[in-house]
Design an enzyme around this catalytic site. Structure first.
Site, short mmCIF file in Angstrom:
data_model
loop_
_atom_site.label_atom_id
_atom_site.label_comp_id
_atom_site.label_asym_id
_atom_site.label_seq_id
_atom_site.Cartn_x
_atom_site.Cartn_y
_atom_site.Cartn_z
N LYS A 128 0.77 -1.17 -0.14
CA LYS A 128 0.07 -0.12 -0.07
C LYS A 128 0.80 1.30 -0.25
O LYS A 128 1.68 1.44 0.95
CB LYS A 128 -0.91 0.09 1.38
CG LYS A 128 -1.82 1.26 1.29
CD LYS A 128 -2.49 1.47 2.60
CE LYS A 128 -3.16 2.78 2.49
NZ LYS A 128 -3.95 3.49 3.93
N GLY A 189 -7.99 9.55 8.97
CA GLY A 189 -8.54 9.75 10.47
C GLY A 189 -9.34 10.58 10.93
O GLY A 189 -9.71 10.90 11.86
N ALA A 215 -9.58 6.04 3.58
CA ALA A 215 -9.23 7.22 4.42
C ALA A 215 -10.69 8.01 4.41
O ALA A 215 -11.16 8.14 3.40
CB ALA A 215 -8.27 8.24 3.93
N GLY A 216 -11.20 8.41 5.61
CA GLY A 216 -11.99 9.26 5.69
C GLY A 216 -13.42 8.61 6.33
O GLY A 216 -14.30 9.56 6.99
N ALA A 237 -9.39 2.07 8.85
CA ALA A 237 -8.67 1.74 9.98
C ALA A 237 -9.32 2.58 11.21
O ALA A 237 -9.93 2.02 12.03
CB ALA A 237 -7.27 2.24 9.68
#
Lengths: 287, 66
Positions: A128, A189, A215-216, A237
């Site tokens: 990644k 995040g 992301a987000g 995540a």
């Protein structure tokens, strides 16, 4: 009148038919045929999990299992002299495939070295690719990202780049041989969700490689929206690992991704400006 | 001679090989990689690779990360 038992069984039957029904030319969407494939590898889940942010390895293991994810990211960092249970042991127990990242790299040179160390350490050529511009926004640096992607593709890596929600950049990454493109929904995040859904739809039209929203994501509806927009998978995540109950949120995300995928393929109704009743207009009683 | 190991300065004997250097770390059998001066050195050749003066050695493994 339905008994309690039949009430409970009905949703299961409907769900089964929706997933495996193959008659009448209906789109076939079964776990067998509707599988995420990246670089020729079949992955049994469209939810990818990031391992960062968990408060403990015990919490992480529970969330990984609840998510059903088959691919989990790890960072590459200097070894510590303090011994302890290794994240590698935890993820091996979960039976997931590792996706090392280049988080923390600001230049193509740093990212390429990190990818090579990851390949040596973990025995995987999947990477990644993250090349960020600054630690305040964690936004990708497009110039360094393209440079690193090209070098890693040339070196035989299977490159999954974390990228901006820019259809042109996504196409450039796909054209130079990346195995997928992973645009952000909003900053890493942040939990802001997908701030530019139209850009994600344009990326869907711009590339043929797997499209993974990265992301987000803040909550389950964000993940479902990503899938409804045409993403092939979602990488999550913080939204899971930093939730008050990571295991419950992992479960929610698992179902959200499945629901969003089904909705995408089910053919939603067109949006209308005015109402369109679904009960018959004829036979209404007069009083 | 002086080297930099994972960001810290260390004094080592001239001619020290990589496998001798990392012996102090009690590294696990898997999940570890090493770079000397930004070049990956495969574990299979640590025993016959002498550390260069002023070398920067980094030993890495997997950590939690998104």
């Amino acid at each position: 009148m339905l008994t309690r038992g039949s009430t409970l069984s009905l949703p299961r039957r409907v769900a089964d038919m929706t997933i495996v029904n193959v008659d009448a030319g209906a789109p076939v969407l079964s776990p067998v045929t509707d599988t995420l494939v990246i670089a020729g590898e079949r992955l049994p889940s469209r939810l990818l999990l990031g391992s960062g942010g968990a408060t403990s390895l015990t919490s992480l293991e529970s969330a990984v299992r609840a998510s059903g994810a088959a691919l989990v990211t790890v960072a590459i960092r200097r070894v510590s002299l303090t011994a302890g249970d290794s994240i590698l042991d935890v993820l091996a127990r979960c039976g997931v495939r590792l996706l090392p990242n280049t988080a923390g790299c600001y230049t193509a040179r740093e990212a390429v070295l990190t990818a090579k160390l990851a390949r040596e350490a973990l025995g995987t050529s999947w990477i990644k690719l993250e090349v960020i511009a600054d630690d305040k926004t964690l936004l990708p640096d497009a110039v360094e990202l393209l440079d690193a992607a090209e070098r890693l593709v040339d070196d035989g890596f299977t490159v999954l780049p974390y990228t901006n929600d820019d259809p042109v950049l996504a196409r450039r990454l796909a054209d130079l041989g990346c195995a997928a493109v992973m645009p952000l929904g909003s900053p890493i995040g942040s939990g802001l969700g997908i701030r530019n859904p139209h850009a994600i739809e344009m990326i869907r039209d711009a590339v043929d490689v797997p499209l993974i929203l990265d992301a987000g994501i803040g909550t389950a509806s964000d993940a479902a929206l990503a899938m409804e927009l045409g993403c092939d998978a979602v990488l999550i995540a913080s939204a899971v690992t930093r939730a008050e109950d990571p295991t419950a949120m992992a479960t929610a995300m698992k179902h959200a991704v499945i629901a969003g995928r089904l909705a995408r393929t089910a053919g939603r109704i067109p949006v209308r400006r005015l109402a369109r009743g679904s009960s018959p207009a004829e036979g209404v009683i007069q009083a | 001679m002086t080297i930099t190991l994972n960001g810290s300065r260390h004094e080592i004997a001239d001619g020290t090989t990589l496998d001798r250097l990392v012996a102090d770390f009690s590294l696990p059998d898997r999940g570890v990689a090493l770079a000397m001066n930004s070049e990956v050195v495969p574990r299979s050749v640590w025993a016959r690779t002498r550390i260069l003066a002023d070398a920067r050695v980094d030993i890495v493994t997997a950590a939690q990360g998104g």
